[in-house]
Enzyme design. Structure first.
Site, PDB file in Angstrom:
ATOM      1  N   TYR A  30       0.838  -1.117   0.112  1.00 15.07           N
ATOM      2  CA  TYR A  30       0.093  -0.029   0.047  1.00 15.07           C
ATOM      3  C   TYR A  30       0.640   1.087   0.142  1.00 15.07           C
ATOM      4  O   TYR A  30       0.418   2.429  -0.415  1.00 15.07           O
ATOM      5  CB  TYR A  30      -1.000  -0.029   1.079  1.00 15.07           C
ATOM      6  CG  TYR A  30      -1.833  -0.941   1.037  1.00 15.07           C
ATOM      7  CD1 TYR A  30      -2.234  -2.081   0.350  1.00 15.07           C
ATOM      8  CD2 TYR A  30      -2.785  -1.248   2.489  1.00 15.07           C
ATOM      9  CE1 TYR A  30      -3.107  -3.198   0.504  1.00 15.07           C
ATOM     10  CE2 TYR A  30      -3.810  -2.063   2.653  1.00 15.07           C
ATOM     11  CZ  TYR A  30      -3.863  -3.220   1.626  1.00 15.07           C
ATOM     12  OH  TYR A  30      -4.992  -4.055   1.712  1.00 15.07           O
ATOM     13  N   HIS A  81       0.119 -11.528   1.849  1.00 14.77           N
ATOM     14  CA  HIS A  81      -0.696 -10.597   0.877  1.00 14.77           C
ATOM     15  C   HIS A  81      -1.061 -11.536  -0.321  1.00 14.77           C
ATOM     16  O   HIS A  81      -0.181 -11.489  -0.964  1.00 14.77           O
ATOM     17  CB  HIS A  81      -0.498  -9.212   0.815  1.00 14.77           C
ATOM     18  CG  HIS A  81      -1.730  -8.371   0.384  1.00 14.77           C
ATOM     19  ND1 HIS A  81      -1.047  -7.037   0.288  1.00 14.77           N
ATOM     20  CD2 HIS A  81      -2.534  -8.359   0.377  1.00 14.77           C
ATOM     21  CE1 HIS A  81      -2.239  -6.319   0.160  1.00 14.77           C
ATOM     22  NE2 HIS A  81      -3.235  -7.253   0.035  1.00 14.77           N
TER      23      HIS A  81
END
Length: 177
Positions: free
Chosen positions: A47, A105
């Site tokens: 992110y 992830h």
């Protein structure tokens, strides 16, 4: 607020997802969320906002013991040394000594789960993360048996977008073998 119990931690079911939040806007959103009573902040190395979140946490009046922080290692960094390097970088950016939950992830088809979980379990045993797991769904039975019954939480997230409805959990992970 309702909590999920896993691996000896209490995880608030509702948290602030920070995907696509950057810089000062991210920091302000996290500060506001903490002020409104959110106690679960979800981020990830990919992110690119862990530093802004670390700033917000550092300036908040919320006791660390009352705050749940989840971050994730991106699937390009799943070799054991790369996981540790990514983890150390995340802790530094978040200004924390420990995260509550550290996840893989978006699992990839060719990842070496036994090696990944061996590394994640070592981080947990060292007290650097309280819990470990895989975000965004694996195919059933993919968590290694040697991980033990409580070693890994498979986290299936659903995202609620006020403008666009609900995205099904794990929608992007279908087809993994």
């Amino acid at each position: 607020m309702e909590h999920l119990q896993t691996q000896g931690i209490s995880l608030p079911r509702l948290g602030l997802g920070t995907f696509r939040m950057q810089g000062d806007a991210c920091r302000a959103a996290v500060e506001s969320a903490l002020g409104l009573g959110y106690r679960h902040i979800d981020t990830a190395e990919m992110y690119g906002n862990e530093e802004a979140i670390g700033e917000a946490i550092a300036t908040s009046k919320v006791a660390r013991k009352d705050l749940h922080v989840t971050t994730k290692v991106w699937n390009e960094n799943l070799a054991p040394d790369a996981i540790r390097k990514s983890f150390d970088a995340s802790l530094k950016k978040l200004r924390l000594d420990q995260v509550n939950l550290y996840l893989v992830h978006w699992p990839s088809k060719n990842m070496n789960l036994p090696a990944i979980f061996e590394t994640l379990m070592k981080l947990q045993q060292e007290g650097r993360t309280r819990a470990i797991g895989v975000a965004d769904r694996l195919q059933p039975g993919r968590i290694p048996r040697n991980a033990g019954p409580d070693a890994a939480a498979e986290i299936s997230r659903g995202e609620i977008d006020p403008a666009g409805g609900v995205l099904p959990a794990g929608a992007g992970a279908r087809g993994l073998g």
